[in-house]
Design an enzyme around this catalytic site. Structure first.
Site, PDB file in Angstrom:
ATOM      1  N   SER A 139     101.715  78.675  98.573  1.00 58.09           N
ATOM      2  CA  SER A 139     100.263  78.845  98.409  1.00 58.09           C
ATOM      3  C   SER A 139      99.553  78.011  99.473  1.00 58.09           C
ATOM      4  CB  SER A 139      99.846  78.337  97.025  1.00 58.09           C
ATOM      5  OG  SER A 139      98.444  78.234  96.927  1.00 58.09           O
ATOM      6  N   TYR A 149     100.578  71.363  90.829  1.00 56.55           N
ATOM      7  CA  TYR A 149     100.845  72.704  91.361  1.00 56.55           C
ATOM      8  C   TYR A 149     100.917  72.668  92.889  1.00 56.55           C
ATOM      9  CZ  TYR A 149     100.071  77.649  92.531  1.00 56.55           C
ATOM     10  OH  TYR A 149     100.167  78.918  93.070  1.00 56.55           O
TER      11      TYR A 149
HETATM   12  N1  LIG Z   1      97.260  84.742  92.507  1.00 54.07           N
HETATM   13  C1  LIG Z   1      96.959  83.782  93.368  1.00 54.07           C
HETATM   14  O1  LIG Z   1      95.780  83.507  93.648  1.00 54.07           O
HETATM   15  C2  LIG Z   1      98.076  83.037  94.070  1.00 54.07           C
HETATM   16  C3  LIG Z   1      97.742  82.322  95.231  1.00 54.07           C
HETATM   17  C4  LIG Z   1      98.730  81.642  95.912  1.00 54.07           C
HETATM   18  C5  LIG Z   1     100.035  81.668  95.456  1.00 54.07           C
HETATM   19  N2  LIG Z   1     100.348  82.345  94.320  1.00 54.07           N
HETATM   20  C6  LIG Z   1     101.757  82.338  93.888  1.00 54.07           C
HETATM   21  O2  LIG Z   1     102.219  83.676  93.906  1.00 54.07           O
HETATM   22  C7  LIG Z   1     103.310  83.813  92.991  1.00 54.07           C
HETATM   23  C8  LIG Z   1     103.076  85.034  92.123  1.00 54.07           C
HETATM   24  O3  LIG Z   1     101.886  84.830  91.374  1.00 54.07           O
HETATM   25  P1  LIG Z   1     100.927  86.015  90.950  1.00 54.07           P
HETATM   26  O4  LIG Z   1      99.560  85.642  91.384  1.00 54.07           O
HETATM   27  O5  LIG Z   1     101.474  87.324  91.359  1.00 54.07           O
HETATM   28  O6  LIG Z   1     100.976  85.806  89.362  1.00 54.07           O
HETATM   29  P2  LIG Z   1     101.108  86.837  88.144  1.00 54.07           P
HETATM   30  O7  LIG Z   1     100.364  88.103  88.417  1.00 54.07           O
HETATM   31  O8  LIG Z   1     100.747  86.056  86.928  1.00 54.07           O
HETATM   32  O9  LIG Z   1     102.672  87.164  88.130  1.00 54.07           O
HETATM   33  C9  LIG Z   1     103.600  86.145  87.838  1.00 54.07           C
HETATM   34  C10 LIG Z   1     104.995  86.750  87.747  1.00 54.07           C
HETATM   35  O10 LIG Z   1     105.926  85.698  87.488  1.00 54.07           O
HETATM   36  C11 LIG Z   1     106.715  86.027  86.336  1.00 54.07           C
HETATM   37  N3  LIG Z   1     107.061  84.805  85.628  1.00 54.07           N
HETATM   38  C12 LIG Z   1     106.217  83.837  85.165  1.00 54.07           C
HETATM   39  N4  LIG Z   1     106.900  82.879  84.524  1.00 54.07           N
HETATM   40  C13 LIG Z   1     108.217  83.237  84.590  1.00 54.07           C
HETATM   41  C14 LIG Z   1     109.423  82.658  84.099  1.00 54.07           C
HETATM   42  N5  LIG Z   1     109.413  81.514  83.385  1.00 54.07           N
HETATM   43  N6  LIG Z   1     110.595  83.279  84.357  1.00 54.07           N
HETATM   44  C15 LIG Z   1     110.609  84.435  85.046  1.00 54.07           C
HETATM   45  N7  LIG Z   1     109.508  85.035  85.534  1.00 54.07           N
HETATM   46  C16 LIG Z   1     108.323  84.450  85.289  1.00 54.07           C
HETATM   47  C17 LIG Z   1     105.813  86.956  85.515  1.00 54.07           C
HETATM   48  O11 LIG Z   1     106.564  87.862  84.737  1.00 54.07           O
HETATM   49  P3  LIG Z   1     106.874  87.760  83.151  1.00 54.07           P
HETATM   50  O12 LIG Z   1     105.639  87.264  82.479  1.00 54.07           O
HETATM   51  O13 LIG Z   1     107.276  89.159  82.781  1.00 54.07           O
HETATM   52  O14 LIG Z   1     108.020  86.807  83.061  1.00 54.07           O
HETATM   53  C18 LIG Z   1     105.124  87.749  86.617  1.00 54.07           C
HETATM   54  O15 LIG Z   1     105.942  88.813  87.041  1.00 54.07           O
HETATM   55  C19 LIG Z   1     103.375  82.495  92.212  1.00 54.07           C
HETATM   56  O16 LIG Z   1     104.426  81.698  92.725  1.00 54.07           O
HETATM   57  C20 LIG Z   1     102.013  81.843  92.479  1.00 54.07           C
HETATM   58  O17 LIG Z   1     102.103  80.432  92.396  1.00 54.07           O
HETATM   59  C21 LIG Z   1      99.396  83.054  93.620  1.00 54.07           C
END
Ligand SMILES: NC(=O)c1ccc[n+]([C@@H]2O[C@H](COP(=O)([O-])OP(=O)(O)OC[C@H]3O[C@@H](n4cnc5c(N)ncnc54)[C@H](OP(=O)(O)O)[C@@H]3O)[C@@H](O)[C@H]2O)c1
Length: 252
Positions: A139, A149
């Site tokens: 991130s 985080y």
């Molecule tokens: N959205 C943002 O603004 C943003 C910005 C920068 C970086 N990121 C990073 O991008 C990555 C993806 O985030 P996202 O924004 O796409 O979030 P999201 O839409 O909430 O998706 C998160 C994914 O992770 C899975 N997950 C969560 N906890 C888990 C666990 N304990 N074991 C296995 N799978 C798990 C969830 O699936 P299940 O619930 O089915 O397990 C889901 O598929 C993360 O690493 C986040 O830190 C996000």
């Protein structure tokens, strides 16, 4: 040859966008998350639309048995994984020091221990074959001190940068993907108030993934999608410490 990709957190957001983009490019997939029904639905859609093989692997990455099963999938020499996308993630609503330490432990397991074990397994398996790619989804939060985080993401960026250099000669590309705000389920899941985030700061997950895959093919160590976040991250490196501290006090 597109090869086989394993994506953690493929049921939603950025991981889901990776799954769809890679299936479109002809990659067979292993999709990992906790929600089996969503994984099965995704797998059925991708098989029907793209004609690729999709293996569903239900695992909670904070559970040692779940993580071990995913490590086994990464090291299975009969079904080699050519691209690992360490993407699964979440954030706690509160700041470190106010949260439950058991929740912080689970965060450390999800954001640090899981990608560390999977990257270790992938590098060992890929070194033997002389090729492979790893994307670690970090991130832009990694570039400013903003609680646990951002510390976890900084750890992931730092290790990725080193691994990128160290394993290049073994034919392995390692890249840290550092997006800004992306419209996914992330903020809703953590219960964050996102009403104050200006519209221009939001990125689209498909565009983030398209840029990441271009940067991976170019052999970049770090991918920061969009010009606005490239400028912001470049600026943040040169800002006075006092201003960085002010920014760090506001929001995640
Ligand atoms: N959205 C943002 O603004 C943003 C910005 C920068 C970086 N990121 C990073 O991008 C990555 C993806 O985030 P996202 O924004 O796409 O979030 P999201 O839409 O909430 O998706 C998160 C994914 O992770 C899975 N997950 C969560 N906890 C888990 C666990 N304990 N074991 C296995 N799978 C798990 C969830 O699936 P299940 O619930 O089915 O397990 C889901 O598929 C993360 O690493 C986040 O830190 C996000």
């Amino acid at each position: 040859m597109a090869g086989r990709a394993l994506i953690t957190g493929a049921t939603a957001g950025i991981g889901n966008a990776f799954a769809r983009a890679l299936a479109e490019r002809g990659h067979d997939l292993v999709v990992v998350a906790r929600d089996t029904a969503r994984l099965e639905q995704l797998a059925a859609d991708l098989r029907a639309t793209n004609g690729v093989e999709v293996e569903v692997l239900t695992a909670d990455l904070t559970d040692p048995d779940g993580l071990a099963r995913v490590v086994n999938a990464v090291t299975d020499s009969t079904r080699p994984v050519d691209l690992l996308v360490n993407n699964a993630g979440a954030s706690l609503a509160g700041w470190f020091g106010s949260t439950d330490i058991a929740d912080e432990d689970r965060q450390l397991d999800l954001l640090v221990r899981a990608p560390m074990h999977l990257m270790d397994a992938a590098i060992k398996a890929m070194s033997g074959r002389g090729h492979g790619q790893v994307v670690n989804v970090a991130s832009v939060a990694a570039f400013t001190p903003r609680g646990a985080y951002s510390a976890h993401k900084a750890w992931l960026v730092n290790l990725s940068q080193w691994a990128h250099l160290h394993y290049a000669d073994a034919g392995i590309s390692v890249m840290a993907l550092c997006p800004g705000f992306v419209r996914t389920e992330f903020h809703q899941r953590m219960g964050a108030d996102i009403s104050t985030v200006p519209r221009w700061m939001w990125l689209n997950a498909d565009k983030v993934v398209a840029t990441a895959l271009e940067d991976l093919e170019r052999g970049r160590p770090i991918s920061v999608p969009s010009l606005r976040y490239k400028l912001l991250t470049a600026l943040s490196r040169h800002l006075p410490a006092g201003l960085v501290a002010k920014i760090a006090k506001r929001g995640r």
